[in-house]
Structure formats: structure tokens, C-alpha cells
Design a protein around this motif. Structure first.
Motif, PDB file in Angstrom:
ATOM      1  N   CYS A  10       0.833  -1.214   0.000  1.00  0.00           N
ATOM      2  CA  CYS A  10       0.000   0.000   0.000  1.00  0.00           C
ATOM      3  C   CYS A  10       0.860   1.253   0.000  1.00  0.00           C
ATOM      4  N   THR A  14      -5.267   6.359  -0.501  1.00  0.00           N
ATOM      5  CA  THR A  14      -6.590   6.594   0.106  1.00  0.00           C
ATOM      6  C   THR A  14      -7.792   6.303  -0.799  1.00  0.00           C
ATOM      7  N   CYS A  16      -9.144   3.512  -1.588  1.00  0.00           N
ATOM      8  CA  CYS A  16     -10.027   2.486  -1.011  1.00  0.00           C
ATOM      9  C   CYS A  16     -10.904   3.071   0.091  1.00  0.00           C
ATOM     10  N   CYS A  53      -7.548  -0.044  -6.477  1.00  0.00           N
ATOM     11  CA  CYS A  53      -6.244   0.171  -5.841  1.00  0.00           C
ATOM     12  C   CYS A  53      -5.151   0.111  -6.905  1.00  0.00           C
TER      13      CYS A  53
HETATM   14 FE1  F3S Z   1      -3.408   1.641  -0.187  1.00  0.00          FE
HETATM   15 FE2  F3S Z   1      -4.503   0.792  -2.365  1.00  0.00          FE
HETATM   16 FE3  F3S Z   1      -5.957   1.759  -0.474  1.00  0.00          FE
HETATM   17  S1  F3S Z   1      -2.605   1.912  -2.209  1.00  0.00           S
HETATM   18  S2  F3S Z   1      -4.688   3.290   0.522  1.00  0.00           S
HETATM   19  S3  F3S Z   1      -4.743  -0.077  -0.363  1.00  0.00           S
HETATM   20  S4  F3S Z   1      -6.307   2.009  -2.630  1.00  0.00           S
END
Ligand code: F3S
Length: 62
Positions: A10, A14, A16, A53
Motif C-alpha cells: 500500500c 486513500t 479504497c 487500488c
Molecule cells: Fe493503499 Fe490501495 Fe488503499 S494503495 S490506501 S490499499 S487504494
């Protein structure tokens, strides 16, 4: 349905949290899943979040 975020992947974009605030929240600049089981009414937005994502850090696990 359950979902996981790989914190090592990640980037903290943000997306998601915006797509599915029922399931994801930010913690220390990474997304975290704060429910054990995804509520039925949030399943669709949760799947969308996983698709959106940009680094594919979200995995639907069951
Ligand atoms: Fe991370 Fe993907 Fe959410 S980069 S903040 S898991 S959209």
C-alpha cells in the motif's frame, strides 16, 4: 467475505477509503481493514476498492 490490505504494498493513496469507508480506514499512512467480515451491503464497494487500488494491495480472501 473478508478482505486484506498488504501494508508493505500500500502506498497510502486513500482510494479504497473513499470507495468503501465501511471497511477501510487510514492508519499510519496505510490503509487498514477495520471490520472482521465485510458487511453485505458494502461488498460491492469493497470489490470496487480492490479493483481501483493502483498497486493491487487489496485482496479478497474469502
Ligand atoms: Fe493503499 Fe490501495 Fe488503499 S494503495 S490506501 S490499499 S487504494
Amino acid at each position: 467475505m473478508k478482505v486484506k490490505v498488504s501494508a508493505d504494498i500500500c502506498t497510502g493513496c486513500t482510494l479504497c477509503v473513499q470507495a468503501c469507508p465501511e471497511v477501510f480506514s487510514m492508519k499510519d499512512d496505510k490503509a487498514a481493514v477495520y471490520v472482521n467480515v465485510v458487511p453485505e451491503e458494502a461488498e460491492e464497494s469493497c470489490r470496487n476498492a480492490a479493483q481501483e487500488c493502483p498497486v493491487e494491495a487489496i485482496k479478497i480472501v474469502e
